[in-house]
Write a protein that holds these residues in place. Structure first.
Motif, PDB file in Angstrom:
ATOM      1  N   ALA A   1       0.833  -1.201   0.000  1.00 43.33           N
ATOM      2  CA  ALA A   1       0.000   0.000   0.000  1.00 43.33           C
ATOM      3  C   ALA A   1       0.867   1.250   0.000  1.00 43.33           C
ATOM      4  CB  ALA A   1      -0.916  -0.002   1.216  1.00 43.33           C
ATOM      5  N   CYS A   2       0.470   2.231  -0.799  1.00 40.90           N
ATOM      6  CA  CYS A   2       1.217   3.479  -0.876  1.00 40.90           C
ATOM      7  C   CYS A   2       0.238   4.629  -1.077  1.00 40.90           C
ATOM      8  CB  CYS A   2       2.231   3.430  -2.021  1.00 40.90           C
ATOM      9  SG  CYS A   2       1.459   3.349  -3.650  1.00 40.90           S
ATOM     10  N   ARG A   3       0.763   5.831  -1.065  1.00 35.07           N
ATOM     11  CA  ARG A   3      -0.083   6.991  -1.306  1.00 35.07           C
ATOM     12  C   ARG A   3      -0.599   6.970  -2.735  1.00 35.07           C
ATOM     13  NH1 ARG A   3       2.276  12.526   1.037  1.00 35.07           N
ATOM     14  NH2 ARG A   3       0.143  13.066   0.427  1.00 35.07           N
ATOM     15  N   THR A   4      -1.807   7.493  -2.907  1.00 35.52           N
ATOM     16  CA  THR A   4      -2.446   7.415  -4.214  1.00 35.52           C
ATOM     17  C   THR A   4      -2.632   8.796  -4.821  1.00 35.52           C
ATOM     18  OG1 THR A   4      -4.628   7.473  -3.172  1.00 35.52           O
ATOM     19  CG2 THR A   4      -3.665   5.307  -3.614  1.00 35.52           C
ATOM     20  N   ALA A   5      -2.660   8.828  -6.142  1.00 38.33           N
ATOM     21  CA  ALA A   5      -2.938  10.054  -6.891  1.00 38.33           C
ATOM     22  C   ALA A   5      -4.386  10.013  -7.355  1.00 38.33           C
ATOM     23  CB  ALA A   5      -1.988  10.172  -8.086  1.00 38.33           C
ATOM     24  N   ALA A   6      -5.138  11.074  -7.096  1.00 37.85           N
ATOM     25  CA  ALA A   6      -6.549  11.103  -7.450  1.00 37.85           C
ATOM     26  C   ALA A   6      -6.721  11.392  -8.938  1.00 37.85           C
ATOM     27  CB  ALA A   6      -7.270  12.155  -6.620  1.00 37.85           C
ATOM     28  N   SER A   7      -7.831  10.938  -9.467  1.00 38.33           N
ATOM     29  CA  SER A   7      -8.195  11.187 -10.855  1.00 38.33           C
ATOM     30  C   SER A   7      -9.366  12.156 -10.905  1.00 38.33           C
ATOM     31  CB  SER A   7      -8.574   9.863 -11.531  1.00 38.33           C
ATOM     32  OG  SER A   7      -9.204  10.096 -12.777  1.00 38.33           O
ATOM     33  N   ALA A   8      -9.386  13.003 -11.924  1.00 37.79           N
ATOM     34  CA  ALA A   8     -10.507  13.936 -12.111  1.00 37.79           C
ATOM     35  C   ALA A   8     -11.669  13.289 -12.852  1.00 37.79           C
ATOM     36  CB  ALA A   8     -10.028  15.162 -12.891  1.00 37.79           C
ATOM     37  N   ARG A   9     -11.486  12.081 -13.365  1.00 38.88           N
ATOM     38  CA  ARG A   9     -12.492  11.508 -14.258  1.00 38.88           C
ATOM     39  C   ARG A   9     -13.860  11.277 -13.592  1.00 38.88           C
ATOM     40  NH1 ARG A   9      -7.589   9.304 -16.603  1.00 38.88           N
ATOM     41  NH2 ARG A   9      -7.548   7.542 -15.187  1.00 38.88           N
ATOM     42  N   PRO A  10     -13.950  10.782 -12.336  1.00 40.33           N
ATOM     43  CA  PRO A  10     -15.286  10.630 -11.744  1.00 40.33           C
ATOM     44  C   PRO A  10     -16.051  11.946 -11.657  1.00 40.33           C
ATOM     45  CG  PRO A  10     -13.675   9.359 -10.502  1.00 40.33           C
ATOM     46  CD  PRO A  10     -12.902  10.198 -11.466  1.00 40.33           C
ATOM     47  N   ALA A  11     -15.382  13.019 -11.232  1.00 35.53           N
ATOM     48  CA  ALA A  11     -16.061  14.311 -11.126  1.00 35.53           C
ATOM     49  C   ALA A  11     -16.485  14.823 -12.500  1.00 35.53           C
ATOM     50  CB  ALA A  11     -15.150  15.322 -10.433  1.00 35.53           C
ATOM     51  N   LEU A  12     -15.687  14.569 -13.525  1.00 33.47           N
ATOM     52  CA  LEU A  12     -16.034  15.027 -14.869  1.00 33.47           C
ATOM     53  C   LEU A  12     -17.242  14.281 -15.420  1.00 33.47           C
ATOM     54  CD1 LEU A  12     -12.472  15.410 -16.413  1.00 33.47           C
ATOM     55  CD2 LEU A  12     -14.049  17.253 -15.776  1.00 33.47           C
ATOM     56  N   ILE A  13     -17.309  12.982 -15.167  1.00 32.63           N
ATOM     57  CA  ILE A  13     -18.473  12.223 -15.623  1.00 32.63           C
ATOM     58  C   ILE A  13     -19.740  12.734 -14.948  1.00 32.63           C
ATOM     59  CG2 ILE A  13     -19.605   9.969 -15.404  1.00 32.63           C
ATOM     60  CD1 ILE A  13     -17.759  10.082 -17.759  1.00 32.63           C
ATOM     61  N   ARG A  14     -19.660  12.993 -13.650  1.00 33.27           N
ATOM     62  CA  ARG A  14     -20.839  13.499 -12.933  1.00 33.27           C
ATOM     63  C   ARG A  14     -21.242  14.880 -13.460  1.00 33.27           C
ATOM     64  NH1 ARG A  14     -18.331  10.405  -8.525  1.00 33.27           N
ATOM     65  NH2 ARG A  14     -19.886   8.901  -7.781  1.00 33.27           N
ATOM     66  N   LEU A  15     -20.257  15.729 -13.737  1.00 36.96           N
ATOM     67  CA  LEU A  15     -20.567  17.052 -14.272  1.00 36.96           C
ATOM     68  C   LEU A  15     -21.197  16.935 -15.652  1.00 36.96           C
ATOM     69  CD1 LEU A  15     -20.415  20.136 -14.153  1.00 36.96           C
ATOM     70  CD2 LEU A  15     -18.083  19.984 -15.067  1.00 36.96           C
ATOM     71  N   ARG A  16     -20.670  16.065 -16.493  1.00 34.35           N
ATOM     72  CA  ARG A  16     -21.218  15.917 -17.848  1.00 34.35           C
ATOM     73  C   ARG A  16     -22.667  15.442 -17.814  1.00 34.35           C
ATOM     74  NH1 ARG A  16     -19.667  10.864 -20.905  1.00 34.35           N
ATOM     75  NH2 ARG A  16     -21.787  10.341 -20.256  1.00 34.35           N
ATOM     76  N   LEU A  17     -22.974  14.530 -16.889  1.00 39.62           N
ATOM     77  CA  LEU A  17     -24.346  14.036 -16.786  1.00 39.62           C
ATOM     78  C   LEU A  17     -25.275  15.069 -16.160  1.00 39.62           C
ATOM     79  CD1 LEU A  17     -23.617  10.406 -15.538  1.00 39.62           C
ATOM     80  CD2 LEU A  17     -24.463  11.058 -17.804  1.00 39.62           C
ATOM     81  N   ARG A  18     -24.776  15.776 -15.143  1.00 37.27           N
ATOM     82  CA  ARG A  18     -25.621  16.707 -14.400  1.00 37.27           C
ATOM     83  C   ARG A  18     -25.844  18.012 -15.159  1.00 37.27           C
ATOM     84  NH1 ARG A  18     -22.421  17.299 -10.394  1.00 37.27           N
ATOM     85  NH2 ARG A  18     -21.605  19.354 -10.936  1.00 37.27           N
ATOM     86  N   ASP A  19     -24.801  18.500 -15.839  1.00 31.47           N
ATOM     87  CA  ASP A  19     -24.871  19.819 -16.485  1.00 31.47           C
ATOM     88  C   ASP A  19     -24.019  19.804 -17.750  1.00 31.47           C
ATOM     89  OD1 ASP A  19     -24.939  22.496 -17.167  1.00 31.47           O
ATOM     90  OD2 ASP A  19     -24.748  23.199 -15.101  1.00 31.47           O
ATOM     91  N   PRO A  20     -24.558  19.290 -18.853  1.00 29.16           N
ATOM     92  CA  PRO A  20     -23.760  19.187 -20.090  1.00 29.16           C
ATOM     93  C   PRO A  20     -23.247  20.532 -20.585  1.00 29.16           C
ATOM     94  CG  PRO A  20     -25.787  17.895 -20.247  1.00 29.16           C
ATOM     95  CD  PRO A  20     -25.904  18.701 -18.997  1.00 29.16           C
ATOM     96  N   GLU A  21     -24.043  21.605 -20.405  1.00 29.06           N
ATOM     97  CA  GLU A  21     -23.595  22.914 -20.870  1.00 29.06           C
ATOM     98  C   GLU A  21     -22.373  23.381 -20.084  1.00 29.06           C
ATOM     99  OE1 GLU A  21     -26.688  22.227 -20.017  1.00 29.06           O
ATOM    100  OE2 GLU A  21     -27.812  22.331 -21.906  1.00 29.06           O
ATOM    101  N   ASP A  22     -22.420  23.206 -18.771  1.00 28.97           N
ATOM    102  CA  ASP A  22     -21.286  23.616 -17.946  1.00 28.97           C
ATOM    103  C   ASP A  22     -20.055  22.779 -18.280  1.00 28.97           C
ATOM    104  OD1 ASP A  22     -20.333  25.369 -15.932  1.00 28.97           O
ATOM    105  OD2 ASP A  22     -20.362  23.728 -14.486  1.00 28.97           O
TER     106      ASP A  22
END
Length: 629
Positions: free
Chosen positions: A505-526
């Motif tokens: 186990a080591c420190r992890t780097a976060a990905s922006a992809r989950p937040a981007l998918i949620r934004l695309r579904l919730r607010d496509p214009e934004d």
């Protein structure tokens, strides 16, 4: 369920005596769980009656911890300091219980009292705590005196007791904070007299306590409540921004929310509770019974909104400021599931061991022991239940798309975690029954159809999560990895046998992809504006998105592939870019290698890279590894 799992009543506090309290209660009554309660909980539910049984067990558990603390503190050289002996506070608690047992029960079951008990017991037993030196042990132990004072105030008895001053005042647990500005003495006094009134006194400074302790007064700041207004299922937890033990992760000074912040919390909570209260899959009364206090915090949220609960603070939920009502509702149910399971595990053993092994948890970036996996499966069963019901009733097309996505994501995560439990956990007979109850509840949801777009997004993110986990935590054997690197240098075919891997186990780097998918579904214009100009458009994720991430979330796979390839040329240790490369490569040996053994591709690439970077083309290397026999 055997008949001996019927629930019994809690024992009262024992009568006062000279010297420290005895190590065990004079009358020991075992708590047993009713078959109906266990059955409800095993299917992810639990109504008001089930929660009452669990809270009865918690009351007795906390009473035993309180007795143990009083005994240890009574003989500790650093206690009581300038305060009265701990048994004086114990005697006041007994007086309060004789007048009003419910008042003492309220204090014992107050989550912040539980967090303090566990922390203080560890210090009394010599277990170091973070920032332990900042608070003298006598002052930390002296929280007992304020617990007793709060119980006595609620019981309406006359009393007088000295208490410690901390953070510029005196915190009365479950009631509020008396502000003592400019007072430099470490001790104050709380007095209650039917003739003279009630007050907190420190030298010449006096804070009169109002007759209604829920109202603001000069120098008095009451604990406020959130109100989930519903005619049949109301919910009113404390919104605790005062108690030093409100954040069970670390002690904190009072941080009073401003009026606008309070309104935002109230508006979001009221809207979220309306969603919980209309649930057909989750019993709202049971959730309300679990939520005693909500604590506003600001912790980095990485890929998911931050929320937390703890077995030591039963009924407390830490939450980052909410962003939308449905996510907050899901978080409340998620933490209520944890609270129920923690209380259940104090009464019923469900597995043997479970802290020794570490396994992949589809909702966490780090490896988890099997007990943690059980908690996650149970929590996300509740979250899956929420989204399954929510998606059936929403009318807005975008809200339904988000709900479909969350439902598909959470059911798959729960199912994967459940399979790991069934394969590896040493369950008791009741534990097996419990897990089979979860499996039965989940079965129908796993075959429920979900529209293609949200389903594909959920599948991609679950795959992305698994790849990132392997890239971060699996380490191939270095000698065998070097043999593979040598074969590449000599132009030979890839060896047939993959290097063995170990979990580190080591420190992890976060990905922006989950937040981007949620934004695309919730607010496509934004999302479109963000993709057009990411440098200037605000993004509420914790990780700034790469151009390749934006292209991937938009469905432009070819552009995303080019972006991830270029990123790895510049930064070959960017693990989210490696995972992105696997997601965007077309079918073939290179993609198969990155999906099948991403940690091997990464390790061999590192072995072939020089001290200042470089290394082979990542796609060519993955293709070479993918062509092994």
């Amino acid at each position: 369920m055997p008949a001996d799992y019927s629930a019994g009543p809690p024992s009262p506090l024992p009568a006062p005596h000279r010297g420290p309290p005895p190590a065990t209660p004079p009358e020991s009554r075992h708590h047993r769980l009713s078959a109906a309660c266990f059955g409800e909980l095993a299917h992810g539910g639990g109504g008001a009656a089930a929660i009452a049984e669990l809270r009865a067990g918690q009351r007795s558990r906390l009473m035993l911890l309180l007795r143990a603390l009083t005994q240890l503190a009574s003989t500790h050289p650093q206690v009581p300091g300038p305060l009265p002996a701990p048994r004086e506070a114990w005697r006041l608690l007994i007086r309060a219980e004789r007048r009003s047992p419910s008042s003492v029960a309220r204090l014992l079951l107050h989550p912040q009292a539980g967090a303090w008990l566990s922390r203080c017991l560890r210090r009394l037993r010599g277990v170091a705590e973070e920032a332990a030196d900042e608070v003298p042990l006598w002052l930390e132990t002296g929280y007992l005196h304020t617990v007793a004072a709060s119980a006595a105030l609620l019981a309406g008895i006359d009393f007088r007791i000295a208490v410690g001053v901390r953070d510029g005042g005196v915190m009365l647990p479950a009631l509020g904070f008396a502000d003592l500005p400019g007072h430099d003495s470490p001790v104050a006094e709380i007095v209650a007299d039917h003739a003279a009134g009630r007050a907190v006194r420190a030298g010449s400074h006096t804070v009169p306590l109002p007759s209604d302790l829920t109202r603001d007064a000069e120098g008095w700041h009451p604990l406020r409540r959130l109100h989930g207004r519903h005619p049949d299922h109301p919910c009113s937890p404390y919104l605790d921004d005062l108690d030093p033990y409100r954040d069970f992760l670390r002690p904190a000074a009072p941080a009073r929310l401003s009026a606008p912040e309070l309104r935002r919390w109230q508006d979001h909570f009221d809207s979220a509770w309306a969603l919980v209260a209309r649930q057909s899959n989750v019993d709202p009364a049971g959730v309300a019974g679990c939520l005693v206090s909500v604590v506003p915090v600001r912790y980095p949220a990485r890929a998911e909104p931050f929320s937390a609960s703890s077995p030591e603070a039963c009924g407390c939920v830490l939450l980052n400021p909410p962003t939308d009502s449905a996510t907050l509702a899901a978080s409340l149910i998620h933490e209520a599931q944890h609270i129920k399971l923690s209380a259940l595990l104090d009464l019923v053993p469900l597995m043997h061991g479970g802290m020794e092994e570490n396994h992949y948890a589809p909702w966490r970036a780090d490896p988890r022991p099997l007990r943690g996996l059980l908690h996650g499966v149970y929590a996300f069963l509740g979250v899956t239940a929420f989204w399954q019901a929510h998606r059936q009733v929403v009318a807005d097309e975008r809200v339904r798309a988000v709900s479909d996505f969350e439902f598909a994501l959470r059911r798959a995560q729960t199912s994967r975690g459940l399979r790991t439990l069934q394969a590896h956990a040493e369950l008791t007979a009741l534990g097996d029954r419990f897990v089979r109850g979860i499996e039965g509840r989940l079965a129908a949801w796993l075959i429920e159809p979900v529209p293609e777009g949200p389903l594909r997004a959920a599948e991609d993110l679950n795959l992305d999560h698994r790849l990132l986990y392997r890239l971060h935590h699996l380490r191939p054997d270095p000698e065998r990895t070097e043999q593979w690197a040598k074969a590449w240098r000599l132009g030979r075919p890839a060896p047939d046998v993959l290097p063995a891997t170990v979990l580190r186990a080591c420190r992890t780097a976060a990905s922006a992809r989950p937040a981007l998918i949620r934004l695309r579904l919730r607010d496509p214009e934004d999302f479109a504006l963000l993709r057009k100009n990411p440098e200037e458009h605000p993004f509420d994720g914790t990780v700034a998105p790469l151009r390749a991430d934006l292209d991937w979330a938009a469905g432009d796979t070819a552009a995303a592939l080019r972006g991830y390839h270029d990123r790895l040329t510049e930064r070959p240790d960017d693990l989210p870019a490696w995972s992105g490369l696997a997601l965007t490569l077309p079918a073939g040996p290179a993609k198969e290698a990155l999906l099948d053994c991403p940690e091997v591709v990464l390790a061999v690439h590192r072995a072939l890279s020089g001290p200042v970077g470089g290394g082979p083309d990542p796609v060519a290397l993955a293709r070479w590894i993918g062509t092994r026999r």
